[in-house]
Design an enzyme around this catalytic site. Structure first.
Site, PDB file in Angstrom:
ATOM      1  N   LYS A   1       0.905  -1.361  -0.200  1.00 35.11           N
ATOM      2  CA  LYS A   1       0.055   0.262  -0.263  1.00 35.11           C
ATOM      3  C   LYS A   1       1.431   0.933  -0.126  1.00 35.11           C
ATOM      4  O   LYS A   1       2.144   1.101   0.598  1.00 35.11           O
ATOM      5  CB  LYS A   1      -0.576  -0.226   0.925  1.00 35.11           C
ATOM      6  CG  LYS A   1      -1.752  -1.110   0.686  1.00 35.11           C
ATOM      7  CD  LYS A   1      -2.858  -1.563   2.458  1.00 35.11           C
ATOM      8  CE  LYS A   1      -3.973  -2.500   2.458  1.00 35.11           C
ATOM      9  NZ  LYS A   1      -4.715  -2.209   3.563  1.00 35.11           N
TER      10      LYS A   1
ATOM     11  N   TYR B   1     -13.378  -3.089  -2.760  1.00 36.33           N
ATOM     12  CA  TYR B   1     -13.311  -2.512  -1.487  1.00 36.33           C
ATOM     13  C   TYR B   1     -14.977  -2.768  -1.558  1.00 36.33           C
ATOM     14  O   TYR B   1     -15.806  -2.088  -1.127  1.00 36.33           O
ATOM     15  CB  TYR B   1     -12.655  -1.427  -1.097  1.00 36.33           C
ATOM     16  CG  TYR B   1     -11.074  -1.900  -0.531  1.00 36.33           C
ATOM     17  CD1 TYR B   1     -10.494  -2.829  -0.135  1.00 36.33           C
ATOM     18  CD2 TYR B   1     -10.509  -1.176  -0.705  1.00 36.33           C
ATOM     19  CE1 TYR B   1      -9.753  -2.647   0.563  1.00 36.33           C
ATOM     20  CE2 TYR B   1      -8.688  -0.881  -1.098  1.00 36.33           C
ATOM     21  CZ  TYR B   1      -8.735  -1.175   0.359  1.00 36.33           C
ATOM     22  OH  TYR B   1      -7.123  -1.783  -0.012  1.00 36.33           O
TER      23      TYR B   1
ATOM     24  N   ASN C   1      -2.003   0.316   7.441  1.00 35.43           N
ATOM     25  CA  ASN C   1      -0.897  -1.573   7.605  1.00 35.43           C
ATOM     26  C   ASN C   1      -0.233  -1.484   6.460  1.00 35.43           C
ATOM     27  O   ASN C   1      -0.384  -3.085   6.490  1.00 35.43           O
ATOM     28  CB  ASN C   1      -2.161  -2.173   8.170  1.00 35.43           C
ATOM     29  CG  ASN C   1      -3.315  -2.357   6.975  1.00 35.43           C
ATOM     30  OD1 ASN C   1      -3.340  -2.610   5.900  1.00 35.43           O
ATOM     31  ND2 ASN C   1      -4.601  -3.080   7.238  1.00 35.43           N
TER      32      ASN C   1
ATOM     33  N   HIS D   1      -1.671  -5.577   1.752  1.00 40.04           N
ATOM     34  CA  HIS D   1      -2.829  -6.130   1.079  1.00 40.04           C
ATOM     35  C   HIS D   1      -2.699  -7.364   1.312  1.00 40.04           C
ATOM     36  O   HIS D   1      -1.928  -7.637   0.468  1.00 40.04           O
ATOM     37  CB  HIS D   1      -3.790  -5.625   0.358  1.00 40.04           C
ATOM     38  CG  HIS D   1      -5.145  -6.591  -0.322  1.00 40.04           C
ATOM     39  ND1 HIS D   1      -6.101  -6.998   0.818  1.00 40.04           N
ATOM     40  CD2 HIS D   1      -5.752  -7.439  -1.509  1.00 40.04           C
ATOM     41  CE1 HIS D   1      -6.875  -7.471   0.057  1.00 40.04           C
ATOM     42  NE2 HIS D   1      -6.045  -7.945  -1.400  1.00 40.04           N
TER      43      HIS D   1
ATOM     44  N   GLU E   1      -9.712 -11.437  -7.149  1.00 38.88           N
ATOM     45  CA  GLU E   1      -8.830  -9.626  -7.250  1.00 38.88           C
ATOM     46  C   GLU E   1      -7.432 -10.155  -8.377  1.00 38.88           C
ATOM     47  O   GLU E   1      -7.371  -8.697  -8.553  1.00 38.88           O
ATOM     48  CB  GLU E   1      -8.438  -9.597  -5.889  1.00 38.88           C
ATOM     49  CG  GLU E   1      -9.300  -9.584  -4.637  1.00 38.88           C
ATOM     50  CD  GLU E   1      -8.399  -9.905  -3.229  1.00 38.88           C
ATOM     51  OE1 GLU E   1      -9.359  -8.723  -2.020  1.00 38.88           O
ATOM     52  OE2 GLU E   1      -7.240  -9.467  -2.963  1.00 38.88           O
TER      53      GLU E   1
END
Length: 192
Positions: free
Chosen positions: A51, A91, A154, A157, A168
């Site tokens: 990310k 998402y 965080n 992913h 995905e």
């Protein structure tokens, strides 16, 4: 260093095409027939994305190293600025959550490095490598346990199931962007 040339030469064909009078690079032979029922799950794939905070903090190399050290094979890699359209599809289950607008802002705040990794039980193993979403609960030695500072930042992913991984990967990568190849240590890793 002696292993590297042997590794490259292992699957090279003797056929070399002549393009405009120039010799082209040899092509690698793909040995997909070797993946039989005894090695089911070996070719399982997952999407891993570093990310924006992980990219900004220059953690890409350390993250790739952890997956390579685990014995997984990289079959797709690209850096991109993610569009809101792609994120809304990725998402889709979170779009009604109150934090969704801030998630979109965060994920579009910088480049993302998307990867597809292949290997035996790679989805489950990757989730263990990545660690808990909340860094206060992520174990030391996991990527989030070592690098994350807050649940909203965080670092990474990872797909959470084989079915989700397939969706995905299809969303983030075209099939032409994924490379089918066999690493020179495949027989040592997957001799069942």
């Amino acid at each position: 260093m002696a292993l590297f040339p042997r590794c490259l030469l292992r699957g090279v064909t003797s056929q070399v095409k002549n393009i405009n009078g120039l010799q082209a690079s040899p092509k690698f032979m793909y040995k997909s027939a070797r993946y039989n029922s005894n090695t089911s799950g070996v070719r399982e794939r997952t999407l891993i994305a570093v990310k924006p905070d992980g990219v900004h903090r220059r953690l890409i190399g350390q993250i790739i190293q952890r997956f390579e050290m685990r014995g997984f094979q990289l079959v797709g890699l690209k850096m991109l600025r993610v569009s809101e359209e792609l994120l809304s599809q990725h998402y889709t289950s979170l779009c009604k959550k109150p934090f969704y607008p801030s998630l979109l802002h965060y994920m579009t705040s910088g480049p993302v490095v998307a990867m597809v990794w292949e290997g035996h039980n790679v989805v489950r193993s990757s989730r263990m490598l990545v660690g808990d979403t909340n860094p206060t609960q992520a174990l030391p030695g996991t990527i989030r346990g070592d690098f994350s500072v807050h649940i909203s930042r965080n670092v990474i992913h990872a797909s959470d199931s084989v079915e989700v991984a397939q969706k995905e990967i299809a969303l983030w990568f075209q099939s032409s962007e994924l490379i089918e190849w066999e690493c020179c240590d495949h027989d040592n890793l997957y001799e069942f």
